[in-house]
Design an enzyme around this catalytic site. Structure first.
Site, PDB file in Angstrom:
ATOM      1  N   ASP A  13      -2.854  11.030  14.227  1.00 54.00           N
ATOM      2  CA  ASP A  13      -3.954   9.476  13.104  1.00 54.00           C
ATOM      3  C   ASP A  13      -4.843   8.394  12.856  1.00 54.00           C
ATOM      4  O   ASP A  13      -4.068   7.362  12.381  1.00 54.00           O
ATOM      5  CB  ASP A  13      -2.692  10.085  11.911  1.00 54.00           C
ATOM      6  CG  ASP A  13      -3.418   9.852  10.911  1.00 54.00           C
ATOM      7  OD1 ASP A  13      -2.854   9.445   9.986  1.00 54.00           O
ATOM      8  OD2 ASP A  13      -4.072  10.128  10.409  1.00 54.00           O
ATOM      9  N   GLY A  50       1.075   8.221   3.485  1.00 54.60           N
ATOM     10  CA  GLY A  50       1.247   9.508   3.514  1.00 54.60           C
ATOM     11  C   GLY A  50       2.980   9.316   3.276  1.00 54.60           C
ATOM     12  O   GLY A  50       2.602  10.696   2.934  1.00 54.60           O
ATOM     13  N   PHE A  51       3.762   8.637   3.765  1.00 56.64           N
ATOM     14  CA  PHE A  51       4.978   9.295   4.271  1.00 56.64           C
ATOM     15  C   PHE A  51       5.570   7.937   3.168  1.00 56.64           C
ATOM     16  O   PHE A  51       6.852   7.452   3.502  1.00 56.64           O
ATOM     17  CB  PHE A  51       5.198   8.333   5.807  1.00 56.64           C
ATOM     18  CG  PHE A  51       4.602   9.593   6.193  1.00 56.64           C
ATOM     19  CD1 PHE A  51       3.316   8.578   7.043  1.00 56.64           C
ATOM     20  CD2 PHE A  51       5.237  10.805   7.044  1.00 56.64           C
ATOM     21  CE1 PHE A  51       2.630   9.710   7.478  1.00 56.64           C
ATOM     22  CE2 PHE A  51       3.959  11.489   7.813  1.00 56.64           C
ATOM     23  CZ  PHE A  51       3.645  10.731   8.554  1.00 56.64           C
ATOM     24  N   GLY A  52       4.986   7.624   2.122  1.00 57.14           N
ATOM     25  CA  GLY A  52       5.596   6.359   1.155  1.00 57.14           C
ATOM     26  C   GLY A  52       5.636   5.051   0.897  1.00 57.14           C
ATOM     27  O   GLY A  52       4.441   5.061   2.069  1.00 57.14           O
ATOM     28  N   PRO A  53       5.586   4.100   0.194  1.00 59.34           N
ATOM     29  CA  PRO A  53       5.116   2.968   0.292  1.00 59.34           C
ATOM     30  C   PRO A  53       5.161   2.012   0.858  1.00 59.34           C
ATOM     31  O   PRO A  53       6.688   1.844   1.836  1.00 59.34           O
ATOM     32  CB  PRO A  53       6.100   2.785  -1.628  1.00 59.34           C
ATOM     33  CG  PRO A  53       7.190   3.938  -1.585  1.00 59.34           C
ATOM     34  CD  PRO A  53       6.680   4.919  -0.968  1.00 59.34           C
ATOM     35  N   VAL A  54       4.851   0.667   1.223  1.00 56.42           N
ATOM     36  CA  VAL A  54       4.950  -0.507   1.628  1.00 56.42           C
ATOM     37  C   VAL A  54       5.269  -1.423   1.043  1.00 56.42           C
ATOM     38  O   VAL A  54       4.330  -1.938   0.727  1.00 56.42           O
ATOM     39  CB  VAL A  54       3.940   0.053   2.885  1.00 56.42           C
ATOM     40  CG1 VAL A  54       4.287  -1.118   4.238  1.00 56.42           C
ATOM     41  CG2 VAL A  54       3.700   1.514   3.972  1.00 56.42           C
ATOM     42  N   GLY A 106       0.743  -1.599   0.038  1.00 56.15           N
ATOM     43  CA  GLY A 106       0.363  -0.013  -0.013  1.00 56.15           C
ATOM     44  C   GLY A 106       0.614   1.258  -0.150  1.00 56.15           C
ATOM     45  O   GLY A 106       2.666   0.769  -0.158  1.00 56.15           O
TER      46      GLY A 106
END
Ligand SMILES: *[C@@H]1O[C@H](CO)[C@@H](O)[C@H](O)[C@H]1NC(C)=O
Ligand SMILES: *[C@@H]1O[C@H](CO)[C@@H](O)[C@H](O)[C@H]1NC(C)=O
Ligand SMILES: *[C@@H]1O[C@H](CO)[C@@H](O)[C@H](O)[C@H]1NC(C)=O
Ligand SMILES: *[C@@H]1O[C@H](CO)[C@@H](O)[C@H](O)[C@H]1NC(C)=O
Ligand SMILES: *[C@@H]1O[C@H](CO)[C@@H](O)[C@H](O)[C@H]1NC(C)=O
Ligand SMILES: *[C@@H]1O[C@H](CO)[C@@H](O)[C@H](O)[C@H]1NC(C)=O
Ligand SMILES: *[C@@H]1O[C@H](CO)[C@@H](O)[C@H](O)[C@H]1NC(C)=O
Ligand SMILES: *[C@@H]1O[C@H](CO)[C@@H](O)[C@H](O)[C@H]1NC(C)=O
Ligand SMILES: *[C@@H]1O[C@H](CO)[C@@H](O)[C@H](O)[C@H]1NC(C)=O
Length: 834
Positions: free
Chosen positions: A640, A523-527, A520
């Site tokens: 969040d 907000g901070f980058g891909p996983v 996925g």
């Protein structure tokens, strides 16, 4: 398991312990007395839950006896004294009883009435005296049950929860807390604290009638001249106006022991009973420094306790006497340098200088404007107006004549605009009205951060010698609270505890970050999903290079996260930092995120999630959150919390993830302010979305929304867009209040759970999403409610419906906007909040 319960248990336990000791005093084992019953020194009566006692005592270093109320766990902490100015002589032969006329009376050894409640005049009234668990002593008429007298209406030197500090504007009659003469003499001393409700309500401490300390105006939520009040730390206090001229200051009953003492030198000390240490912790103090003392810097002077020279003249003002001022005698204050044009009757070219983060002066007049700019135009149009300020809850505040008791705060407070002559603004800008734009983002940002540091410092003040070190930390890392905490942390722990992965290892594990392994995009980058070769599966979060976060800061953050170990938090296995690459390596969660399971009707796992599983998920998230808020060494506000940040393991146990936005609050700090609002609309508490105020209570709000989504099986945002305009919360409220809670929830759970339990769950969620943070329960209380340790639930306030604030909030500085992976969900992201 539940700290509140344990605490309460301990209270009772200690109470029992004390009673089983061979005591000097003998408790009559009752909380009431009526005519004919005598309390003979040293007998006592004790409140029902064994919190307070009424009995005789002698203050330190005297043999005089007084009748008073004190804590069972802390007998020297006297909260109320009957015969304040009339001590009984040493020999313990006095009695307290209900006299024939129905009053509580104190009779000395010579059979003389030393003191009486003087509440009834009837020759034979039938009354009962009771000591309550709040510490209040009430005298009731037997026939009607009416309270005809209570000790809370005649306080001594202690304020207790549920006590009302009244100001009756019509009669001028006040209920005040008044100091003892000294620690050995409970007679009425020179200091008194009370409410001044005329105009905008303020709390005062007076020294023989002259102001000694002032709280600043009550704005409906907080006292805006008390720095600590800007955090939910002093939550629960309120000023209530009955609109008939009677106002009072009060606080609700809590499940811990809290009191505020006014000591004999005029200091107010808020104290909490520390069950472990069996002593009182001072948690708040006023005045807390010389600047807090009323009018320290004289008229038109401003006080800043952190400045090298405490007092300074307001802009455009100079000392009345520079000799006195120079020698540190500030009482005469300052005077205007240039006359205002307004006074000269000429063209009105005056302007305003903005002083940010101030404690506003005394003697404010109030006006409710339609818009904020109306304050300025009104003030400009009236020559007697020399300053104004705006507070969203109060409206406009105006000052005429003089400005006194002004303080420079840091990061919190109100913007004060003072009227100055055009010549005060310098020649180069010629004749114009100078208004400094209210939102200076950078300044606000920096100040908010300084505030974080300050707040932490302030909370530690007087407790530990660490203060100095922290201050240095602030100077080294002015921009981030995490860094400040870590400065200290890293002295003890090092990052070596956590495995460092090489870039190569991670790249190989994820097949060179192959698209097929993409789990996925946050907000901070891909996983990515990865495999470490030994069959161990991992999830790799590759932080986007644009984060701008330095390697050291990243490491610091990693240390903090690595310390968090709880079964409802995703575990960090290691990290990788090489050149521009920064990655976090987590344990892999086979059932992906809650978001994935819950909102996709076609997903078979949705059917698996019956009532029991969902309740288990709710409780698990709650426990994870409680750990973040309370149990770990550092207090962490997640900021969040949403379904996509809740991952599920193979047994459907929830694990909170994504602490990228979490703010770590140092030590006892309970709240932070930010100029940057990060988070996801729809889950953000109104005060956070609109004012950038976040605290554990804003996480509770998000948790409430999450609960409703879990129950409904629909996303707040989707729901809002596609169904009723009420929004998820509004819908839950409506159906719940129409007693049709079951209609709100997902079919899957409606058929697998008990109605009572489900409706109770909706009720708890509604308590979490209330508009005012102080109304929301803590996560600890929520868990107790869920587990039925707390059986009776309070009624929730009608929620502020989502659409009232769901749009981008006006006046909020929003960090870089970016659309998250889901189309309907606007994720506002500040990569790392710095
Ligand atoms: C009581 O007397 C002792 C000895 O003189 C002194 O140290 C102490 O401070 C006194 N306590 C109070 C409350 O005055
Ligand atoms: C004390 O005074 C009351 C009236 O004031 C009287 O009725 C009572 O008998 C007296 N008791 C004693 C022991 O003298
Ligand atoms: C009760 O009334 C008596 C007589 O009027 C007075 O001396 C005394 O101070 C009053 N006591 C209190 C507690 O008000
Ligand atoms: C008080 O109670 C007694 C008997 O219990 C009764 O005779 C008397 O009238 C009562 N007094 C009042 C004022 O109600
Ligand atoms: C008043 O009520 C209490 C408790 O209800 C009772 O014990 C007491 O005897 C009553 N007093 C009188 C004078 O009737
Ligand atoms: C307290 O005040 C009383 C009366 O004003 C005085 O006699 C006494 O000496 C004082 N005690 C102390 C310890 O200051
Ligand atoms: C009152 O409290 C202040 C602040 O803690 C302290 O400095 C002062 O000594 C106290 N006064 C007395 C009489 O204990
Ligand atoms: C400060 O100045 C005022 C008036 O000029 C005087 O009354 C007062 O005593 C001075 N205070 C001190 C501490 O010197
Ligand atoms: C100007 O302000 C003063 C003080 O606030 C007020 O008394 C007066 O009524 C105002 N005048 C006008 C014209 O509004």
């Amino acid at each position: 398991m539940n700290a509140a319960i344990i605490k309460r248990f301990l209270h009772q336990f200690t109470a029992v312990l004390l009673l089983s000791l061979p005591l000097l005093s003998h408790s009559l084992e009752t909380d009431t007395i009526s005519a004919g019953v005598v309390i003979r020194d040293p007998d006592t009566i004790i409140s029902q839950k064994r919190v307070f006692k009424l009995g005789f005592f002698s203050p330190a270093n005297t043999t005089s006896r007084y009748l008073g109320v004190y804590y069972v766990v802390s007998e020297e902490a006297v909260v109320w004294v009957a015969n304040r100015g009339r001590p009984l002589s040493g020999s313990p032969s006095a009695v307290a009883t209900i006299s024939e006329d129905g009053n509580l009376v104190l009779i000395d050894s010579r059979n003389e009435t030393v003191w009486s409640t003087n509440a009834t005049a009837a020759p034979s009234a039938n009354t009962t005296l009771q000591i309550l668990d709040t510490g209040n002593l009430v005298l009731r008429e037997n026939a009607t049950g009416d309270i005809i007298w209570e000790s809370f209406s005649e306080p001594s030197n202690v304020f207790l929860p549920t006590m009302r500090i009244i100001d009756n504007v019509n009669t001028g009659k006040k209920v005040v807390v008044s100091s003892w003469i000294n620690d050995s003499n409970p007679g009425t001393g020179g200091f008194a604290s009370g409410l001044e409700a005329l105009n905008i309500p303020q709390m005062f401490t007076w020294n023989n009638g002259r102001p000694y300390w002032r709280s600043g105006p009550w704005n409906g939520l907080i006292l805006i001249g008390v720095q600590d009040m800007y955090s939910p730390y002093l939550d629960g206090f309120s000023v209530v106006d009955d609109h008939a001229g009677i106002s009072y200051f009060t606080a609700p009953q809590a499940d811990f022991l809290m009191k505020i003492d006014l000591n004999s030198s005029g200091s107010l000390l808020q104290k909490l009973w520390n069950v472990d240490k069996k002593s009182w912790d001072v948690t708040w103090l006023a005045p807390s420094n010389e600047c807090d003392v009323y009018g320290t810097c004289g008229p038109f002077g401003s006080c800043d306790s952190r400045a090298t020279s405490m007092c300074s003249c307001l802009r455009g003002f100079e000392p009345v006497s520079s000799d006195e001022w120079g020698s540190g005698n500030w009482t005469n204050g300052c005077q205007r340098v240039n006359h205002l044009q307004c006074d000269a009757g000429g063209p009105n070219g005056d302007g305003f200088a903005r002083l940010p983060f101030m404690k506003v002066p005394d003697f404010a007049e109030q006006f409710t404007p339609r818009q904020e700019d109306e304050c300025q135009s009104r003030c400009l149009g009236n020559c007697s107006c020399i300053a104004y300020a705006y507070d969203a809850k109060i409206g406009c505040m105006f000052w005429s004549d003089t400005l006194i008791d002004i303080q420079q705060f840091s990061g919190v407070g109100v913007d004060l605009y003072i009227r100055l002559s055009p010549s005060d603004f310098g020649k180069e800008k010629d004749k114009k009205v100078y208004i400094i734009i209210p939102v200076v983002v950078g300044l606000a940002c920096i100040s908010a951060m300084i505030f974080v540091a300050w707040c932490w410092m302030a909370k530690r003040k007087g407790h530990k010698p660490e203060q100095k070190k922290i201050f240095q930390a602030e100077q080294t890392f002015p921009s981030d609270s995490t860094a400040i905490v870590l400065k200290q942390e890293s002295e003890v722990d090092s990052i070596e505890e956590l495995p460092l992965f090489s870039f190569e290892t991670v790249a190989n594990a994820t097949d060179q970050f192959n698209e097929n392994n993409l789990l996925g995009k946050g907000g901070f980058g891909p996983v990515y999903k990865g495999n470490l070769g030994d069959g161990k599966e991992i999830a790799v979060k590759r932080l986007s290079a644009a984060s701008g976060q330095g390697a050291q800061e990243f490491k610091n953050e990693v240390i903090v996260i690595s310390k968090l170990q709880h079964r409802n938090l995703v575990r960090l296995l290691g990290y990788c930092v090489e050149n521009e690459e920064k990655m976090l390596i987590y344990e892999y969660m086979p059932n992906k995120s809650l978001d994935f399971c819950l909102f996709d009707d076609s997903n078979p796992s949705k059917k698996v999630l019956g009532w029991r599983k969902r309740l288990n998920i709710i409780e698990g998230i709650g426990r994870g959150l409680l750990y973040l808020h309370r149990d770990s060494r550092l207090k962490i506000i997640h900021r969040d919390l949403k379904p996509s940040n809740v991952l599920l393991d193979e047994d459907w146990n929830p694990k909170i993830s994504d602490f990228g936005m979490a703010r770590i609050l140092g030590g006892d700090q309970e709240h932070d302010n930010t100029a940057r609002v990060v988070g996801t609309y729809g889950y953000m508490a109104p005060e956070y979305a609109m004012e950038g105020r976040f605290s554990e209570k804003s996480d509770v709000y998000s948790f409430g929304v999450l609960m409703l989504e879990i129950l409904k099986g629909k996303k707040n945002a989707h729901f809002y867009n596609h169904e009723w305009s009420l929004g998820l919360i509004g819908c839950a409220w409506r159906l719940w209040s129409e007693d049709d809670g079951l209609a709100f929830v997902d079919q899957v759970i409606a058929s697998s759970g008990s109605k009572g339990e489900i409706v109770r769950c909706i009720h708890i969620a509604l308590l979490c999403v209330q508009e005012f943070p102080k109304d929301r329960p803590t996560i600890q209380t929520v868990l107790s409610m869920l587990s039925r340790e707390i059986v009776d639930l309070p009624a929730p306030e009608q929620p502020l419906f989502a659409e009232k604030w769901n749009g981008l909030p006006v006046g909020t500085t929003v960090a870089t906007g970016e659309f998250g992976h889901s189309v309907n969900e606007l994720t506002i992201t500040a990569i790392d909040g710095r």
